[in-house]
Design a protein around this motif. Sequence first.
Motif, short mmCIF file in Angstrom:
data_model
loop_
_atom_site.label_atom_id
_atom_site.label_comp_id
_atom_site.label_asym_id
_atom_site.label_seq_id
_atom_site.Cartn_x
_atom_site.Cartn_y
_atom_site.Cartn_z
N ARG A 123 46.10 -27.77 11.21
CA ARG A 123 46.76 -26.72 10.44
C ARG A 123 46.96 -25.46 11.28
NH1 ARG A 123 43.95 -27.08 4.49
NH2 ARG A 123 44.92 -25.04 4.23
N ASP A 161 47.68 -21.47 3.19
CA ASP A 161 48.86 -21.65 2.32
C ASP A 161 48.79 -20.69 1.12
OD1 ASP A 161 51.28 -22.69 1.50
OD2 ASP A 161 50.37 -24.31 0.35
N ARG A 194 57.99 -17.78 1.15
CA ARG A 194 56.74 -17.02 1.07
C ARG A 194 56.95 -15.69 0.36
NH1 ARG A 194 52.21 -20.00 2.42
NH2 ARG A 194 52.86 -21.52 3.97
#
Length: 221
Positions: A123, A161, A194
Amino acid sequence: MPVISMRNITKTYQNGDVETSVLRGVDLDIEKGEFVALMGPSGSGKSTMMHIMGFLDQATDGTYMFQDRDVSRLSSDELALMRRGEVGFVFQAFHLLPRLTVLENVMLPLVYLGIDLKERKERAAKALDAVGLADRVDFVPNQLSGGQKQRVAIARSLITDPAVIFADEPTGNLDSKSSEQVLGILRDLNKAGRTIVMVTHEVDAAAYASRIIRMKDGCIA
């Protein structure tokens, strides 16, 4: 449904007999996918607003709903969990740990969430790729320019996230070229869906946002 909904938010600091009102009955909604810039002179309350929105501080009074959760009713432990998993932060001073590599700095929030090492690395590498630093994973912060350090901080803010990324004067320590790169990344992240809330006093930086909220004397002007 707004991701952030605030009603009649006040913030008062008590120092002995002296009471200082920093926020005076703020109402604010921020929708999912917005890029909002909070502007205002020093002392206008914009940083306090961001700290309350990001669970770093609590309002004295009023109602704060974050994704349908009543933040005003959460315990300090619950707020800490929200801070770790629901939001990401980008600060003016970067806040990178000097002895950790770029990859390790970005992975750090996942350690506190109990994610295993393999997934943490995957990630973190993906987040660094998103900010154009895939070739800097083994560097340490003092081998990076200011703009690169801020891009590492942005990658770290993405790693969980989060529902919202909060950026507090993200270009305050950068030259104009690095500022444009960092703001361009924030804009691209916003275009990808986002939600971003940025505190800034720079008009050029605020121009990257889709909405500008101006604060004055603890109120939205």
